[in-house]
Design an enzyme around this catalytic site. Structure first.
Site, mmCIF file in Angstrom:
data_model
loop_
_atom_site.group_PDB
_atom_site.id
_atom_site.type_symbol
_atom_site.label_atom_id
_atom_site.label_comp_id
_atom_site.label_asym_id
_atom_site.label_seq_id
_atom_site.Cartn_x
_atom_site.Cartn_y
_atom_site.Cartn_z
ATOM 1 N N ASP A 100 34.987 40.219 65.618
ATOM 2 C CA ASP A 100 33.740 39.588 65.188
ATOM 3 C C ASP A 100 33.101 38.788 66.325
ATOM 4 O O ASP A 100 33.745 37.941 66.938
ATOM 5 C CB ASP A 100 34.061 38.657 64.013
ATOM 6 N N THR A 155 27.394 39.639 60.111
ATOM 7 C CA THR A 155 28.728 40.174 59.841
ATOM 8 C C THR A 155 28.702 41.324 58.852
ATOM 9 O O THR A 155 29.335 42.360 59.078
ATOM 10 C CB THR A 155 29.642 39.051 59.324
#
Length: 532
Positions: free
Chosen positions: A35, A74
């Protein structure tokens, strides 16, 4: 346009490893999403990696991968990785969106919730994901295949695992969780106990590696917050917050992935299995401290070692596995450090741009009733008109809102839904896309706003200058869009392809490796090498 695409295709074909098309299918696909691991971070640190990242640099390397859409968050980013589809097809347009017409009082829809589930508690579900993942397709083709997803966030695990995963687990605050009613297997019980014990004990400061010393230095974000010398320690009342932004949290996820793989004998059956891992700590480090300080350097050095141990453990099993690693989005450093480094345009978004601020003033000016505008997500990308307005009032409100935002100093572009619906899906490489094409890749007619705004480059879509978040992502610009893509398999010939590709190309590439047929009409991506 077509010549450019043809040249890229020829380059990919020429760069394909010799013998890749003839190799037998791997028994295990390991997909890793780091991420907020931007292509900028990858480029800066790649020569210093000695562990897991160095291993991957010995395979197929695409340093200019793109999360090609404009809403670089995300949820949409993870939705592209194992589906082969952009958010306009996956339906996952952002981390959350507004549905002004929903009956419940809370109008914001989280990307992996089932808002129609009974009760008042949030129910995590893949119901909003409109397309199958690689694991979903594999289980339909070969029901004996197993699919496992673990991540530091629920949305990462859900969108990597898909609809048919056998095990989907994520870390939430102080423990591992899964879908409602899922029994915790022994591997998760043990991992949960180990992680919660580590959290309770607290974490001592990490050492400052020699290569990280040049990154150390105070950056004053606000009178109450200075960053740049952190050591990623955690403990006390804020332990859970800061633990998730440490290499220890990523190590716990990788340990859980290994334990589940061992207990379920992944890669040891007749069919190919999928193990998907979402490593979230890099994102938290970026949000808490920025991307260019000692904190990020310490984290990446340790993550490199953690990944190295993970791959070594997989090697020890003797299983033939292939790895694909990428990121869900990139990131940009805090504006305060950017200005210190001679980037004067670094800025934070003006809070007065929020729908809750503009809407009432617009209503007064245009003599319209109600809220007029809805949509206060941090990126300020999508805005909805109040559904209580009449059609005539909506037209007046839309015209007035577009005029206001277009004229604002921090706004680069404004697109209304009609423009986005009419725009064709782009055919050129993603680094050549116009702002409209980037916004089109994030647009869903049912879920997206009545209009979309794109902020100017280096305008941080956050006003926050306090703990824990100091930075945000979500823009349409390449520092948020561009991510590395790497594939590795034992015996694979190393090659690097510098031209722009997309994260939606990962799934069809993996599908080709394992002999899974995926109709081109059902996805947006294409196989990158070894294509069958």
């Amino acid at each position: 346009m077509f010549l450019r695409s043809w040249v890229i295709g020829l380059a990919l074909f020429a760069a394909a490893p010799v013998g890749a098309a003839e190799a037998p299918p791997p028994k295990l696909v390991v997909a890793i999403a780091v991420d907020q691991f931007s292509a900028d971070l990858f480029a800066e640190y790649r020569s210093r990696f000695t562990g897991g990242f160095a291993r991957l640099l010995g395979g197929a390397v695409f340093p200019s991968g793109f999360q090609s859409h404009s809403n670089t968050e995300t949820c949409p980013g993870h939705s592209t990785i194992l589906t082969g589809s952009r958010p306009s097809r996956t339906g996952i347009i952002s981390n959350s969106w507004e549905n002004p017409r929903i009956k419940r009082a809370q109008k914001t829809i989280y990307c992996v919730e089932d808002e129609n589930a009974p009760g008042t508690a949030q129910v995590i579900s893949p119901v909003h994901l409109r397309v199958p993942t690689l694991g979903d397709r594999l289980k339909i083709a070969t029901p004996a295949s197993r699919v496992v997803a673990v991540a530091g966030k629920d949305r990462s695990a859900v969108l990597l695992g898909g609809h048919k995963s056998d095990e989907t687990w994520w870390w939430r605050n102080t423990r591992f969780e899964s879908y409602a009613g899922r029994k915790m297997p022994a591997a998760v019980t043990a991992a949960d106990a180990a992680a919660t014990a580590r959290l309770a004990a607290g974490g001592q400061p990490y050492d400052l590696p020699e290569i990280c010393k040049p990154y150390e230095g105070d950056v004053v974000v606000s009178p109450k917050l200075t960053v740049g010398r952190g050591r990623l320690a955690f403990g006390g009342k804020d332990a859970a917050t800061y633990y998730q932004g440490t290499p220890a949290a990523d190590a716990a996820l990788l340990d859980l992935a290994l334990a589940l793989a061992k207990d379920m004998k992944l890669g040891q059956g007749a069919a190919t299995d999928v193990l998907a891992v979402g490593l979230s700590a890099t994102d938290y480090v970026g949000h808490y401290f920025g991307t260019a300080g000692a904190e990020m350097c310490i984290h990446l050095v340790n993550l490199d070692h953690v990944l190295g141990r993970f791959f070594a453990a997989l090697d020890a099993t003797g299983i033939d596995y292939v790895v694909a690693l990428t990121a869900d989005h990139g990131g940009h450093d805090i504006p305060e450090r950017a200005r210190n480094h001679g980037i004067p345009e670094g800025d934070r978004i003006d809070g007065s741009l929020a729908a809750s601020k503009v809407g009432p003033e617009l209503g007064k000016t245009l003599k319209l009733p109600g809220n007029v505008l809805i949509g206060d997500q941090f990126g300020l990308n999508d805005f909805w008109l109040d559904p209580a307005l009449t059609q005539e009032q909506r037209e007046i409100a839309l015209k007035g809102a577009v005029a206001f935002y277009k004229d604002y100093r921090q706004v680069a572009a404004v697109f209304i839904a009609e423009q986005l619906r009419a725009a064709a899906a782009p055919l050129t490489p993603p680094d050549e896309w116009t702002p409209l094409e980037r916004a089109r890749a994030s647009y869903d007619a049912e879920r997206s706003g009545d209009f979309v705004i794109l902020l100017k480059p280096r305008v941080m879509p956050s006003t926050q200058t306090s703990v824990p978040y100091t930075t945000m992502h979500g823009s349409a610009w390449d520092y948020d869009r561009r991510v590395p893509i790497m594939f590795w398999r034992k015996g694979m010939a190393r090659f690097e392809q510098p031209l722009a590709v997309e994260t939606v190309d990962i799934m069809p590439t993996l599908a080709s490796m394992i002999g899974l047929k995926v109709p081109a009409s059902e996805i947006d991506g294409r196989c990158l090498f070894g294509c069958k």
